[in-house]
Scaffold this active site. Structure first.
Site, PDB file in Angstrom:
ATOM      1  N   ASP A  91       0.737  -1.156   0.008  1.00  0.00           N
ATOM      2  CA  ASP A  91      -0.018  -0.115  -0.098  1.00  0.00           C
ATOM      3  C   ASP A  91       0.930   1.375  -0.103  1.00  0.00           C
ATOM      4  O   ASP A  91       2.068   1.303   0.365  1.00  0.00           O
ATOM      5  CB  ASP A  91      -1.080   0.023   1.337  1.00  0.00           C
ATOM      6  CG  ASP A  91      -0.036   0.093   2.430  1.00  0.00           C
ATOM      7  OD1 ASP A  91       1.071  -0.780   2.550  1.00  0.00           O
ATOM      8  OD2 ASP A  91      -0.377   0.859   3.410  1.00  0.00           O
ATOM      9  N   GLU A  92       0.213   2.320  -0.414  1.00  0.00           N
ATOM     10  CA  GLU A  92       0.873   3.767  -0.313  1.00  0.00           C
ATOM     11  C   GLU A  92       2.265   3.559  -0.935  1.00  0.00           C
ATOM     12  O   GLU A  92       3.203   4.379  -0.114  1.00  0.00           O
ATOM     13  CB  GLU A  92       0.654   4.027   1.191  1.00  0.00           C
ATOM     14  CG  GLU A  92      -0.837   4.132   1.792  1.00  0.00           C
ATOM     15  CD  GLU A  92      -0.616   4.638   3.218  1.00  0.00           C
ATOM     16  OE1 GLU A  92      -1.897   5.332   3.476  1.00  0.00           O
ATOM     17  OE2 GLU A  92       0.355   4.378   3.864  1.00  0.00           O
TER      18      GLU A  92
ATOM     19  N   TRP B  43      -9.017  -1.893   2.401  1.00  0.00           N
ATOM     20  CA  TRP B  43      -9.153  -0.804   3.489  1.00  0.00           C
ATOM     21  C   TRP B  43      -9.579   0.473   2.774  1.00  0.00           C
ATOM     22  O   TRP B  43      -9.864   1.415   3.711  1.00  0.00           O
ATOM     23  CB  TRP B  43      -7.576  -0.702   3.920  1.00  0.00           C
ATOM     24  CG  TRP B  43      -6.468   0.020   3.195  1.00  0.00           C
ATOM     25  CD1 TRP B  43      -5.927  -0.445   2.180  1.00  0.00           C
ATOM     26  CD2 TRP B  43      -6.069   1.320   3.209  1.00  0.00           C
ATOM     27  NE1 TRP B  43      -4.967   0.411   1.393  1.00  0.00           N
ATOM     28  CE2 TRP B  43      -5.120   1.534   2.099  1.00  0.00           C
ATOM     29  CE3 TRP B  43      -6.491   2.227   4.198  1.00  0.00           C
ATOM     30  CZ2 TRP B  43      -4.428   2.697   1.845  1.00  0.00           C
ATOM     31  CZ3 TRP B  43      -6.044   3.706   3.936  1.00  0.00           C
ATOM     32  CH2 TRP B  43      -5.008   3.869   2.724  1.00  0.00           C
TER      33      TRP B  43
END
Length: 334
Positions: free
Chosen positions: A208-209, A275
């Site tokens: 993620d990210e 998420w």
């Protein structure tokens, strides 16, 4: 086990000395994965705390402990082959002027916050969880959220970006693992030790990210992409997921990652944890992947739970216990 937990729940509601009721109980779980994630990278918890945490999970019939062990702010997982991951990556100067000024009189250096879990401690936690019918899923973040690892071993990073310590502040950092063959050898060695510690079928690889700025600005990354036949930055991220899944296949483990990994060519047995709302879960299910719903902010327990003046601190808007209980994953399948 769960039948006895149900009995305990009923008896705990009876007044002291009351007769046990005669009853017939039918009870079965609605979902295969019933979990909690604990972020031990940002905040170090004791082994004793984690065992109590697992006990409370068991009493609520949860069966998956997702243990977030590495991030920008710390690397908490002992890896025998790379001792500086915890020796350097497990410690940081706390954020703020006061901690920076609080120096050890003997060394003149700021006092450090942190620690790590030895492999023996990890085995204790895994065994404790297993005795309560809970699997432990470790998370080792790649290719982003890598600052602590790069602080310990700078050769893992992209170019020279001056990472000389583990950071203490929040936020999304730009530091990412590079594309060198030696870095993949590092990650595979780490995962080889991880699979020996955690017998559960999944290894969480984050994903993620990922900030791509350092990759885009690196001539060496461009050269490596050309060597590997990678056409673009998204393809570079895909390469990470696909290569590490291929490695884990050799150890009978499955990748699970945050919903950003849906951009990769995932094998059917990879799973996705959604998420960023629920759309990632819907997309993953449509593609035939198992999926876990963990949408922010509804299922994030670090948010403020009430607007009362004496409420414990939390981040973001108010997310109450009622909000969490009212969340119905099944409603998104229709």
């Amino acid at each position: 086990f769960y039948g006895l937990v149900s009995l305990w729940q009923i008896l705990s509601e009876l007044p002291e000395g009351a007769a046990w009721p005669a009853l017939s109980l039918r009870d079965a779980p609605q979902f295969e994965w019933r979990g909690l994630m604990l972020d031990s990278a940002r905040h170090m918890q004791s082994v004793e705390f984690i065992k109590r945490y697992i006990d409370w999970m068991a009493l609520h019939k949860l069966n998956t402990f997702h243990w977030h062990l590495t991030d920008d702010q710390a690397w908490r997982l002992e890896i025998k082959a790379y001792p500086k991951l915890t020796g350097v990556g497990g410690y940081r100067v706390p954020a703020g002027d006061a901690p920076a000024a609080d120096r050890d009189p003997q060394t003149g250096q700021p006092r450090l916050y942190g620690g790590y879990y030895s492999q023996e401690e990890i085995r204790q936690v895994v065994a404790h969880a297993a005795s309560r019918h809970i699997q432990v899923i470790p998370e080792v973040d790649v290719p982003g959220h890598a600052t602590a690892a790069i602080a310990a071993y700078p050769e893992l990073g992209v170019g020279n970006h001056g990472i000389d310590r583990v950071p203490a502040s929040w936020g999304i950092y730009h530091n990412v693992f590079n594309l060198e063959e030696s870095t993949f050898e590092f990650l595979q060695t780490v995962l080889s030790e991880v699979v020996e510690l955690f017998p559960a079928p999944f290894i969480h690889l984050g994903g993620d990210e990922v900030v791509t700025e350092q990759w885009l600005g690196s001539q060496r990354i461009a050269e490596r992409m050309n060597e590997l036949g990678i056409d673009d930055i998204q393809g570079l991220q895909n390469y990470y997921v696909e290569r590490l899944q291929a490695f884990l296949d050799q150890h009978d483990r499955r990748v699970i990652g945050w919903d950003e990994i849906l951009q990769s060519e995932l094998p059917p047995h990879a799973a996705v944890m959604s998420w960023r709302g629920v759309t990632g879960a819907i997309e993953a299910a449509a593609k035939g992947h198992q999926t876990v719903l963990s949408p922010a902010p509804t299922l994030y327990l670090d948010h403020t739970q009430t607007a009362a003046a004496d409420a414990p601190p939390g981040r973001g808007g108010v997310i109450t216990t009622r909000d969490i209980y009212r969340f119905d994953p099944v409603s998104y399948t229709h």
